[in-house]
Design an enzyme around this catalytic site. Structure first.
Site, PDB file in Angstrom:
ATOM      1  N   LYS A 237       1.127   0.426  -1.262  1.00 52.23           N
ATOM      2  CA  LYS A 237       0.873   1.877  -1.269  1.00 52.23           C
ATOM      3  C   LYS A 237       0.689   2.392  -2.700  1.00 52.23           C
ATOM      4  O   LYS A 237      -0.077   3.336  -2.931  1.00 52.23           O
ATOM      5  CB  LYS A 237       2.002   2.629  -0.560  1.00 52.23           C
ATOM      6  CG  LYS A 237       2.085   2.378   0.943  1.00 52.23           C
ATOM      7  CD  LYS A 237       0.799   2.717   1.681  1.00 52.23           C
ATOM      8  CE  LYS A 237       0.968   2.707   3.187  1.00 52.23           C
ATOM      9  NZ  LYS A 237      -0.326   2.773   3.886  1.00 52.23           N
TER      10      LYS A 237
ATOM     11  N   TYR B  46      11.058  -1.634   2.602  1.00 56.70           N
ATOM     12  CA  TYR B  46       9.622  -1.308   2.585  1.00 56.70           C
ATOM     13  C   TYR B  46       8.883  -2.305   1.679  1.00 56.70           C
ATOM     14  O   TYR B  46       7.707  -2.615   1.877  1.00 56.70           O
ATOM     15  CB  TYR B  46       9.419   0.142   2.142  1.00 56.70           C
ATOM     16  CG  TYR B  46       8.091   0.718   2.556  1.00 56.70           C
ATOM     17  CD1 TYR B  46       7.774   0.902   3.896  1.00 56.70           C
ATOM     18  CD2 TYR B  46       7.146   1.087   1.604  1.00 56.70           C
ATOM     19  CE1 TYR B  46       6.552   1.439   4.277  1.00 56.70           C
ATOM     20  CE2 TYR B  46       5.921   1.627   1.974  1.00 56.70           C
ATOM     21  CZ  TYR B  46       5.630   1.797   3.309  1.00 56.70           C
ATOM     22  OH  TYR B  46       4.424   2.320   3.670  1.00 56.70           O
TER      23      TYR B  46
HETATM   24  P1  NAD Z   1      -0.481   2.156  13.620  1.00 65.41           P
HETATM   25  O1  NAD Z   1       0.055   0.784  13.876  1.00 65.41           O
HETATM   26  O2  NAD Z   1      -0.705   3.033  14.771  1.00 65.41           O
HETATM   27  O3  NAD Z   1      -1.809   2.073  12.745  1.00 65.41           O
HETATM   28  C1  NAD Z   1      -2.116   1.042  11.838  1.00 65.41           C
HETATM   29  C2  NAD Z   1      -3.544   0.694  12.084  1.00 65.41           C
HETATM   30  O4  NAD Z   1      -3.999  -0.269  11.123  1.00 65.41           O
HETATM   31  C3  NAD Z   1      -3.790   0.088  13.475  1.00 65.41           C
HETATM   32  O5  NAD Z   1      -4.744   0.866  14.154  1.00 65.41           O
HETATM   33  C4  NAD Z   1      -4.362  -1.275  13.156  1.00 65.41           C
HETATM   34  O6  NAD Z   1      -5.315  -1.705  14.113  1.00 65.41           O
HETATM   35  C5  NAD Z   1      -4.977  -1.020  11.803  1.00 65.41           C
HETATM   36  N1  NAD Z   1      -5.280  -2.263  11.093  1.00 65.41           N
HETATM   37  C6  NAD Z   1      -4.413  -3.197  10.610  1.00 65.41           C
HETATM   38  N2  NAD Z   1      -5.111  -4.229  10.089  1.00 65.41           N
HETATM   39  C7  NAD Z   1      -6.436  -3.914  10.248  1.00 65.41           C
HETATM   40  C8  NAD Z   1      -7.639  -4.582   9.939  1.00 65.41           C
HETATM   41  N3  NAD Z   1      -7.653  -5.794   9.378  1.00 65.41           N
HETATM   42  N4  NAD Z   1      -8.810  -3.966  10.228  1.00 65.41           N
HETATM   43  C9  NAD Z   1      -8.831  -2.742  10.819  1.00 65.41           C
HETATM   44  N5  NAD Z   1      -7.721  -2.069  11.149  1.00 65.41           N
HETATM   45  C10 NAD Z   1      -6.534  -2.661  10.871  1.00 65.41           C
HETATM   46  O7  NAD Z   1       0.597   2.792  12.600  1.00 65.41           O
HETATM   47  P2  NAD Z   1       0.561   4.132  11.735  1.00 65.41           P
HETATM   48  O8  NAD Z   1       1.978   4.316  11.340  1.00 65.41           O
HETATM   49  O9  NAD Z   1      -0.160   5.201  12.439  1.00 65.41           O
HETATM   50  O10 NAD Z   1      -0.231   3.699  10.434  1.00 65.41           O
HETATM   51  C11 NAD Z   1      -1.369   4.404   9.928  1.00 65.41           C
HETATM   52  C12 NAD Z   1      -1.253   4.573   8.423  1.00 65.41           C
HETATM   53  O11 NAD Z   1      -0.194   5.483   8.148  1.00 65.41           O
HETATM   54  C13 NAD Z   1      -0.902   3.290   7.661  1.00 65.41           C
HETATM   55  O12 NAD Z   1      -1.599   3.289   6.441  1.00 65.41           O
HETATM   56  C14 NAD Z   1       0.585   3.461   7.421  1.00 65.41           C
HETATM   57  O13 NAD Z   1       1.051   2.701   6.328  1.00 65.41           O
HETATM   58  C15 NAD Z   1       0.615   4.949   7.135  1.00 65.41           C
HETATM   59  N6  NAD Z   1       1.937   5.574   7.170  1.00 65.41           N
HETATM   60  C16 NAD Z   1       2.740   5.430   8.257  1.00 65.41           C
HETATM   61  C17 NAD Z   1       3.985   6.032   8.267  1.00 65.41           C
HETATM   62  C18 NAD Z   1       4.901   5.876   9.449  1.00 65.41           C
HETATM   63  O14 NAD Z   1       6.110   6.133   9.308  1.00 65.41           O
HETATM   64  N7  NAD Z   1       4.417   5.492  10.620  1.00 65.41           N
HETATM   65  C19 NAD Z   1       4.413   6.798   7.174  1.00 65.41           C
HETATM   66  C20 NAD Z   1       3.560   6.947   6.083  1.00 65.41           C
HETATM   67  C21 NAD Z   1       2.308   6.326   6.090  1.00 65.41           C
END
Ligand code: NAD
Length: 256
Positions: A163, A156
C-alpha cells in the site's frame, strides 16, 4: 447525478461485500455508465449477477497478472467510446505473509503482494490514460489503500508495504498524467469485512479498535467509500489530485 454522461471502469468486484461493489452502486446512482470486470471464471457468475442489477452495465474479464489482458480490455473499452473514470480495487497477498513476524517475508511473497496490489495500478493507468485524454472534464483514476501504508499495523505486514508503494505510485502517476488533465487519487478506507479482509489475521480486532477509538465511534461501510469515490470521480473534485483521502471515521488522526 454528478456522474451523468461519464463512463467508468471498476476493477475489483468479487461479491456483494466488495468495496468495488459499493463504488459501482454509488456511481450508478449518480448516473455513470459502468463496466465491471471479473478476475477469473470462479468469480464470473457472481459479477454478472451483480451487474444485472444495474441496467446497462458491461462486464469484461481482466486478470491484471495475465499478460495482455489489461491491453485487450483497453481495446474493448476504446470501442465502447472511451473512459472517464478508472477504479482500481485490487489487492492480494499470500495468507502466510499476512501474519506473524514481518521480517520473515520471502522474496516471492514480496513480489506477489507488490505486483498484484501496486504495479497493477500503473499498468491499468498506462493502458487506460489514452482513452481518457481529451474527455470533457478530464479523467479520474483512483485506488483503495489502508492505514497500514503509513503505520505499522499488526499482521498487515507485506500488504502495508504494497500500500505504501500504491500511495507513492498515486503521487507519481498524478504528476505524470496531470498535464493530460487526468487526476489520480487514493481512498484510504477503514476496515470493512470483505473476502480480502478475511485473509488478515486479527481483522476482527481492527473493527473493534475503530469502533472504540475513532472520532465517529463507528466503523465505515462500502457505501461511504462509494460516495467518496463518486466525489473523486466527479467534476466536484476537479482541483484534487495526488491525494490520499481517508474514509475511516477519522481513526487515523487519533494519537493516544
Ligand atoms: P475483495 O476481496 O472484495 O476485492 C479484492 C479484489 O481484488 C477481488 O475482486 C479480486 O478478484 C481482485 N483481484 C485480486 N487479484 C487480482 C488479479 N490478479 N486480477 C484482477 N483482480 C484481482 O476485497 P476488498 O476489501 O473490497 O478489496 C478492495 C480494495 O480495497 C483492495 O485494494 C483492498 O486492499 C482495499 N482495502 C480494503 C479494506 C478492507 O478492510 N476490506 C480497507 C482498506 C482498503
Amino acid at each position: 447525478m454528478i456522474l451523468k454522461g461519464k463512463k467508468a471502469l471498476v476493477v475489483g468486484v468479487a461479491n456483494k461485500r466488495s468495496i468495488a461493489w459499493g463504488i459501482a452502486q454509488s456511481f450508478a446512482r449518480e448516473g455513470a455508465e459502468l463496466c465491471l470486470t471479473y478476475q477469473n471464471e470462479r468469480l464470473e457468475k457472481n459479477v454478472k449477477e451483480l451487474a444485472e442489477t444495474l441496467p446497462g452495465t458491461r462486464v469484461e474479464a481482466c486478470d491484471v497478472m495475465v499478460d495482455g489482458q489489461v491491453g485487450a480490455l483497453a481495446g474493448r473499452l476504446k470501442e465502447w467510446g472511451g473512459l472517464d473514470i478508472l477504479v482500481h480495487a485490487v489487492a492480494f497477498a499470500r495468507t502466510e505473509d499476512l501474519a506473524g513476524d514481518f521480517r520473515n517475508v520471502p522474496l516471492e511473497g514480496w513480489h506477489t503482494a507488490l505486483d498484484v496490489s501496486a504495479y497493477s495500478l500503473i499498468a491499468l493507468a498506462r493502458a487506460m490514460a489514452p482513452l481518457m485524454e481529451g474527455r470533457a472534464g478530464g479523467g479520474s483514476v483512483m485506488s483503495l489503500t489502508f492505514l497500514g501504508a503509513v503505520r505499522a499495523v499488526p499482521n498487515y505486514n507485506i500488504m502495508g508495504v504494497a500500500k505504501a508503494a500504491l500511495e507513492a505510485s498515486t503521487r507519481y502517476l498524478a504528476a505524470d498524467l496531470g498535464p493530460k488533465n487526468i487526476r489520480v487519487n487514493a481512498i484510504s478506507a477503514g476496515p470493512v469485512r470483505t473476502l480480502s479482509a478475511a485473509g488478515v489475521t486479527g481483522f476482527a480486532r481492527m473493527l473493534e479498535e475503530v469502533e472504540n477509538r475513532a472520532p465517529l465511534r463507528r466503523n465505515i461501510d462500502q457505501g461511504q467509500v462509494g460516495d467518496t469515490a463518486s466525489f473523486l470521480a466527479s467534476d466536484l473534485s476537479r482541483g484534487v489530485t495526488g491525494q490520499v483521502i481517508y474514509v475511516d471515521s477519522g481513526y487515523h488522526i487519533v494519537g493516544i
